[in-house]
Design an enzyme around this catalytic site. Structure first.
Site, short mmCIF file in Angstrom:
data_model
loop_
_atom_site.label_atom_id
_atom_site.label_comp_id
_atom_site.label_asym_id
_atom_site.label_seq_id
_atom_site.Cartn_x
_atom_site.Cartn_y
_atom_site.Cartn_z
N HIS A 187 -39.20 17.62 8.71
CA HIS A 187 -37.77 17.78 8.08
C HIS A 187 -36.85 18.43 9.12
CE1 HIS A 187 -39.42 17.46 3.67
NE2 HIS A 187 -39.01 16.12 4.26
N ALA A 188 -35.90 17.66 9.85
CA ALA A 188 -35.08 18.08 10.99
C ALA A 188 -34.58 19.32 10.95
CB ALA A 188 -34.09 17.00 11.49
N ARG A 189 -33.94 19.78 9.82
CA ARG A 189 -33.33 20.94 9.85
C ARG A 189 -34.13 22.49 9.45
NH1 ARG A 189 -30.88 19.50 3.87
NH2 ARG A 189 -32.67 19.67 2.44
N ASN A 259 -41.75 12.80 4.93
CA ASN A 259 -42.72 13.21 4.16
C ASN A 259 -42.77 12.57 2.76
OD1 ASN A 259 -44.76 15.25 3.92
ND2 ASN A 259 -43.59 16.58 2.82
N ARG A 260 -42.11 11.53 2.60
CA ARG A 260 -41.98 10.71 1.21
C ARG A 260 -42.75 9.22 1.76
NH1 ARG A 260 -41.26 15.18 0.49
NH2 ARG A 260 -40.24 15.97 -1.33
N HIS A 316 -43.18 23.81 6.65
CA HIS A 316 -41.97 23.49 6.22
C HIS A 316 -41.23 24.86 6.01
CE1 HIS A 316 -42.17 18.90 5.06
NE2 HIS A 316 -43.70 19.36 5.30
N SER A 317 -39.98 24.79 5.52
CA SER A 317 -39.24 25.79 5.11
C SER A 317 -38.25 25.29 4.04
CB SER A 317 -38.46 26.47 6.18
OG SER A 317 -37.36 25.90 6.78
N TYR A 318 -37.93 25.98 3.00
CA TYR A 318 -38.10 27.41 2.93
C TYR A 318 -38.94 27.67 1.49
CZ TYR A 318 -33.58 27.49 0.60
OH TYR A 318 -32.73 27.18 -0.26
N GLU A 391 -44.87 26.29 3.27
CA GLU A 391 -43.26 26.68 3.22
C GLU A 391 -42.92 28.03 3.98
OE1 GLU A 391 -40.89 24.67 2.29
OE2 GLU A 391 -42.01 22.99 1.47
#
Length: 425
Positions: A187-189, A259-260, A316-318, A391
């Protein structure tokens, strides 16, 4: 080679400085708030308010007393504040001005004066960096430790960028030990995941005590598996999540949630969206993005090889979670007790560093339903017995815009947890 890389790094920093105002201006005056879920009636009212005002969220209301982090643009702040106050729920402000927080983040990165030696040095983890800098860092890392590492690629992104990682190995050479695989920035952000996966790679090579792990496992670490999306967060929209796949016919909305998009249980209902405009858009068909296809192919090539792979973590976050299969169902694997025992050990190792608590459990029941995910695919299709989603920080103070001064402690937490896993599995 180093001098050329250093010049490229300086050029990339200049690009980041010039690009920073764009992502910051997009969110000027935008407020990010955390609202507790409250009771079931309040949860329904919050969902209705979000939908009616067309607001984005960083987390989702899934159950009573589960907080939701809501992004409120300037034009909606007055109405949102008035209506949320009527529900009698306290509001915690995460970012009073998201644009200002993003600008501060980019300025902190751009102001760092990196020398050639700092490219492969702990100072790297004092700031966030441009995509070009990350490419330089991972290449310099392999150059600095040529006897124990090499660069590899698993494929090419939609826009033609190489999906690049570093393979770390012991004295017997690459490909001789069971695999350990780490992905970042699907996930880019989620910029902290890029830094943490690089921190793991750096410490596995620079920490003399880590040699025992190199003699036991082959590591495959890919800090940025979604390079197109990551670049877009630095040039256009800091909060972009998806890939940059073209909009499907009949839509103007770009991007797929990678991720889906994995083939395993892609078709299952309830864990992804069929709307191209959704943050969790699953794609037109299973594995139809080049990034997902490359990741799935790589996981299967390592996991199903004669040597196999033992551990996979998708960072991942968060939220501070360490999640196991499955996301698509409330059912758990037959060996779930062992999987959870290892997860709890990871959480204990993390807490021993800076006191950070980590929630563990199966992904779906613990957090929310997800389908077509990396971890479920790695576990069921690639047969990697210990497959987890981590996460990272935090639990709702900063969210996706985590200050740079938390990069190093977050990396230290993750390294402690990973060392426990490598000693245990």
């Amino acid at each position: 080679m180093r001098s050329l890389s250093f010049l490229a790094s300086l050029a990339a920093l200049a690009v980041l400085v010039s690009a920073a105002p764009g992502p910051a201006d997009r969110y000027a005056g935008t407020r990010v708030v955390r609202v507790p879920g409250g009771n079931s009636t309040q949860v329904a009212s919050i969902d209705q308010l979000i939908s009616r005002l067309g607001l984005d969220t960083w987390t989702s209301v899934t159950a009573p007393n589960h907080p939701v982090d809501i992004v409120v643009p300037p034009a909606r702040i007055s109405q949102f504040s008035e209506e949320i106050s009527q529900l009698g729920l306290p509001v915690t402000v995460m970012h009073a001005d998201l644009g200002a927080s993003i600008l501060k983040e980019s300025q902190a990165s751009a102001s760092k004066d990196f020398s050639v030696s700092a490219l492969v040095n702990s100072a790297w983890f004092n700031a966030y960096h441009s995509y070009a800098d990350h490419t330089s860092f991972i290449n310099e890392l392999a150059t600095t430790y040529p006897k124990n590492s090499k660069i590899f690629t698993i494929g090419t992104s939609q826009q033609g960028r190489q999906i690049t990682g570093i393979n770390i190995f012991g004295s017997s050479g690459s490909g001789t030990k069971p695999g350990v695989i780490f992905f970042g920035t699907i996930h880019a952000r989620e910029w902290i995941t890029t830094m943490v996966t690089e921190y793991l790679a750096y410490n596995l090579l620079s920490d003399s005590a880590a040699q025992k792990y190199l003699d036991k496992y082959d590591f495959y670490i890919i800090p940025i598996v979604n390079p197109d999306g990551f670049v877009y967060t630095q040039t256009s929209d800091r909060m972009w999540r998806k890939s940059r796949s073209p909009a499907p016919s009949g839509s103007t909305c770009i991007g797929t949630d990678l991720n889906r998009n994995f083939p395993y249980k892609w078709e299952a209902p309830g864990g992804a969206s069929t709307s191209p405009c959704s943050e969790t858009y699953k794609g037109r068909s299973a594995g139809d993005t080049p990034e997902t296809a490359a990741m799935a192919r790589f996981l299967e090539s390592r996991g199903l090889s004669s040597i196999g792979a033992r551990l996979f973590i998708d960072f991942h976050s968060y939220g501070n979670y360490f999640l196991s299969p499955y996301g698509w169902t409330s059912s758990v694997p037959p060996n779930n007790a062992q999987i959870q025992s290892v997860a709890k050990g990871f959480a204990a190792a993390v807490k021993a560093v800076h006191g950070i608590s980590t929630t563990t459990g199966p992904s779906g029941p613990t957090l929310y339903a997800t389908t077509g995910t990396t971890v479920d695919h790695a576990f069921e299709v690639a047969k990697i017995p210990y497959s987890y989603t981590n996460e990272l920080r935090d639990t709702g103070t900063y969210g996706f815009v985590l200050p740079a001064n938390q990069i190093l402690p977050t990396g230290q937490d993750a390294y402690a947890g990973v060392k426990y896993l490598l000693d245990t599995i």
